[in-house]
Design a protein around this motif. Structure first.
Motif, PDB file in Angstrom:
ATOM      1  N   GLU A 195       1.356  10.702  11.450  1.00 44.80           N
ATOM      2  CA  GLU A 195       2.333  11.778  11.270  1.00 44.80           C
ATOM      3  C   GLU A 195       2.325  12.380   9.867  1.00 44.80           C
ATOM      4  O   GLU A 195       2.916  13.425   9.645  1.00 44.80           O
ATOM      5  CB  GLU A 195       3.736  11.268  11.618  1.00 44.80           C
ATOM      6  CG  GLU A 195       3.886  10.862  13.075  1.00 44.80           C
ATOM      7  CD  GLU A 195       3.572  11.968  14.073  1.00 44.80           C
ATOM      8  OE1 GLU A 195       3.736  13.170  13.742  1.00 44.80           O
ATOM      9  OE2 GLU A 195       3.121  11.650  15.193  1.00 44.80           O
ATOM     10  N   SER A 196       1.660  11.736   8.906  1.00 49.73           N
ATOM     11  CA  SER A 196       1.624  12.303   7.557  1.00 49.73           C
ATOM     12  C   SER A 196       0.765  13.560   7.553  1.00 49.73           C
ATOM     13  O   SER A 196      -0.151  13.701   8.366  1.00 49.73           O
ATOM     14  CB  SER A 196       1.104  11.277   6.554  1.00 49.73           C
ATOM     15  OG  SER A 196      -0.160  10.797   6.930  1.00 49.73           O
ATOM     16  N   PRO A 197       1.053  14.495   6.652  1.00 51.33           N
ATOM     17  CA  PRO A 197       0.245  15.718   6.564  1.00 51.33           C
ATOM     18  C   PRO A 197      -1.228  15.387   6.278  1.00 51.33           C
ATOM     19  O   PRO A 197      -1.540  14.357   5.661  1.00 51.33           O
ATOM     20  CB  PRO A 197       0.870  16.467   5.380  1.00 51.33           C
ATOM     21  CG  PRO A 197       2.249  15.923   5.259  1.00 51.33           C
ATOM     22  CD  PRO A 197       2.168  14.490   5.696  1.00 51.33           C
ATOM     23  N   VAL A 198      -2.119  16.268   6.729  1.00 52.27           N
ATOM     24  CA  VAL A 198      -3.561  16.046   6.575  1.00 52.27           C
ATOM     25  C   VAL A 198      -3.911  15.719   5.122  1.00 52.27           C
ATOM     26  O   VAL A 198      -4.631  14.753   4.849  1.00 52.27           O
ATOM     27  CB  VAL A 198      -4.364  17.270   7.073  1.00 52.27           C
ATOM     28  CG1 VAL A 198      -5.846  17.111   6.734  1.00 52.27           C
ATOM     29  CG2 VAL A 198      -4.178  17.466   8.567  1.00 52.27           C
ATOM     30  N   ALA A 199      -3.419  16.503   4.173  1.00 48.47           N
ATOM     31  CA  ALA A 199      -3.759  16.288   2.763  1.00 48.47           C
ATOM     32  C   ALA A 199      -3.276  14.926   2.281  1.00 48.47           C
ATOM     33  O   ALA A 199      -3.974  14.248   1.522  1.00 48.47           O
ATOM     34  CB  ALA A 199      -3.163  17.399   1.900  1.00 48.47           C
ATOM     35  N   GLU A 200      -2.104  14.518   2.730  1.00 47.95           N
ATOM     36  CA  GLU A 200      -1.558  13.213   2.337  1.00 47.95           C
ATOM     37  C   GLU A 200      -2.384  12.071   2.929  1.00 47.95           C
ATOM     38  O   GLU A 200      -2.670  11.070   2.257  1.00 47.95           O
ATOM     39  CB  GLU A 200      -0.117  13.126   2.842  1.00 47.95           C
ATOM     40  CG  GLU A 200       0.731  12.080   2.181  1.00 47.95           C
ATOM     41  CD  GLU A 200       2.176  12.195   2.660  1.00 47.95           C
ATOM     42  OE1 GLU A 200       2.623  11.283   3.398  1.00 47.95           O
ATOM     43  OE2 GLU A 200       2.838  13.196   2.299  1.00 47.95           O
ATOM     44  N   GLU A 201      -2.793  12.216   4.171  1.00 46.14           N
ATOM     45  CA  GLU A 201      -3.627  11.194   4.822  1.00 46.14           C
ATOM     46  C   GLU A 201      -4.990  11.111   4.140  1.00 46.14           C
ATOM     47  O   GLU A 201      -5.514  10.022   3.900  1.00 46.14           O
ATOM     48  CB  GLU A 201      -3.781  11.505   6.309  1.00 46.14           C
ATOM     49  CG  GLU A 201      -4.588  10.491   7.080  1.00 46.14           C
ATOM     50  CD  GLU A 201      -3.936   9.121   7.189  1.00 46.14           C
ATOM     51  OE1 GLU A 201      -4.608   8.209   7.701  1.00 46.14           O
ATOM     52  OE2 GLU A 201      -2.780   8.931   6.765  1.00 46.14           O
ATOM     53  N   ALA A 202      -5.572  12.256   3.805  1.00 47.88           N
ATOM     54  CA  ALA A 202      -6.859  12.258   3.112  1.00 47.88           C
ATOM     55  C   ALA A 202      -6.745  11.555   1.766  1.00 47.88           C
ATOM     56  O   ALA A 202      -7.612  10.747   1.405  1.00 47.88           O
ATOM     57  CB  ALA A 202      -7.365  13.695   2.930  1.00 47.88           C
ATOM     58  N   ALA A 203      -5.678  11.799   1.040  1.00 42.33           N
ATOM     59  CA  ALA A 203      -5.477  11.145  -0.263  1.00 42.33           C
ATOM     60  C   ALA A 203      -5.300   9.646  -0.099  1.00 42.33           C
ATOM     61  O   ALA A 203      -5.850   8.857  -0.873  1.00 42.33           O
ATOM     62  CB  ALA A 203      -4.275  11.759  -0.971  1.00 42.33           C
ATOM     63  N   ARG A 204      -4.540   9.240   0.908  1.00 40.62           N
ATOM     64  CA  ARG A 204      -4.322   7.807   1.149  1.00 40.62           C
ATOM     65  C   ARG A 204      -5.643   7.104   1.440  1.00 40.62           C
ATOM     66  O   ARG A 204      -5.939   6.038   0.889  1.00 40.62           O
ATOM     67  CB  ARG A 204      -3.344   7.610   2.310  1.00 40.62           C
ATOM     68  CG  ARG A 204      -2.957   6.151   2.550  1.00 40.62           C
ATOM     69  CD  ARG A 204      -2.047   6.008   3.773  1.00 40.62           C
ATOM     70  NE  ARG A 204      -2.754   6.295   5.016  1.00 40.62           N
ATOM     71  CZ  ARG A 204      -3.617   5.447   5.589  1.00 40.62           C
ATOM     72  NH1 ARG A 204      -3.890   4.281   5.036  1.00 40.62           N
ATOM     73  NH2 ARG A 204      -4.220   5.764   6.722  1.00 40.62           N
ATOM     74  N   LEU A 205      -6.450   7.711   2.293  1.00 40.33           N
ATOM     75  CA  LEU A 205      -7.737   7.101   2.647  1.00 40.33           C
ATOM     76  C   LEU A 205      -8.718   7.133   1.478  1.00 40.33           C
ATOM     77  O   LEU A 205      -9.517   6.210   1.311  1.00 40.33           O
ATOM     78  CB  LEU A 205      -8.321   7.793   3.886  1.00 40.33           C
ATOM     79  CG  LEU A 205      -7.510   7.573   5.168  1.00 40.33           C
ATOM     80  CD1 LEU A 205      -8.031   8.455   6.290  1.00 40.33           C
ATOM     81  CD2 LEU A 205      -7.508   6.108   5.573  1.00 40.33           C
TER      82      LEU A 205
END
Length: 171
Positions: A136-146
């Motif tokens: 559910e996190s925004p795409v940019a946030e998920e990319a940063a997390r990964l």
């Protein structure tokens, strides 16, 4: 930033069959340094296609996006490195243990181990696609997390969409 040969700044994707990929490799000789071998070509031709391109003087990005249990990813990275690949891809979603195992497999294969890049969010995915798989996190946030997970587990770089590229450089 270090000066690099322009030929090292582009990786040409060979998303075609063996015959066409060899034609392209011969046409690109002296003009490009890197070729990308994806799943379709690799699964059809096996490790020999990597050796063929290496023998022609190219660096090879083997883009198989490893994603499995750590033991399997370790073995896959080791085998792909032994085949001669210079760069390998792994899915960032697979866990820290899987990412670390990927690096270990590459290190076991050769002293000059293949470099590793983690896929953050597939460039074909948008917010709806992420939500569909429970993210559910925004795409940019998920990319940063990964990207952070990959870095913490010894991965050399990431693959992300152009939409996230600026933020990834900052990160």
């Amino acid at each position: 930033m270090l000066e690099t040969d322009a030929r090292d700044r582009v990786i040409v994707a060979l998303d075609c069959d063996r015959e066409r990929s060899l034609e392209l490799a011969h046409e690109l000789s002296g003009h490009a340094a890197w070729l990308k071998v994806g799943m379709t070509l690799y699964y059809a031709e096996g490790p020999e296609i990597v050796k063929t391109f290496k023998d022609l003087g190219f660096k090879v990005f083997l883009d198989l996006k490893f994603h499995d249990i750590p033991h399997q990813v370790r073995g896959a990275a080791r085998s792909a490195s032994l085949a001669g690949a210079d760069l390998l891809s792994v899915h960032g979603l697979g866990s820290g243990a899987m990412l670390a195992a990927c690096r270990e497999g590459a290190e076991e294969a050769r002293e000059d181990r293949a470099k590793l890049v983690a896929i953050t969010v597939l460039t074909s995915m948008n917010q709806d696609a992420l939500s569909e798989i429970g993210v559910e996190s925004p795409v940019a946030e998920e990319a940063a997390r990964l990207a952070k997970l990959a870095q913490a587990n010894g991965i050399d770089g990431i693959v992300c969409s152009p939409m996230e590229a600026h933020d990834m450089r900052e990160l």
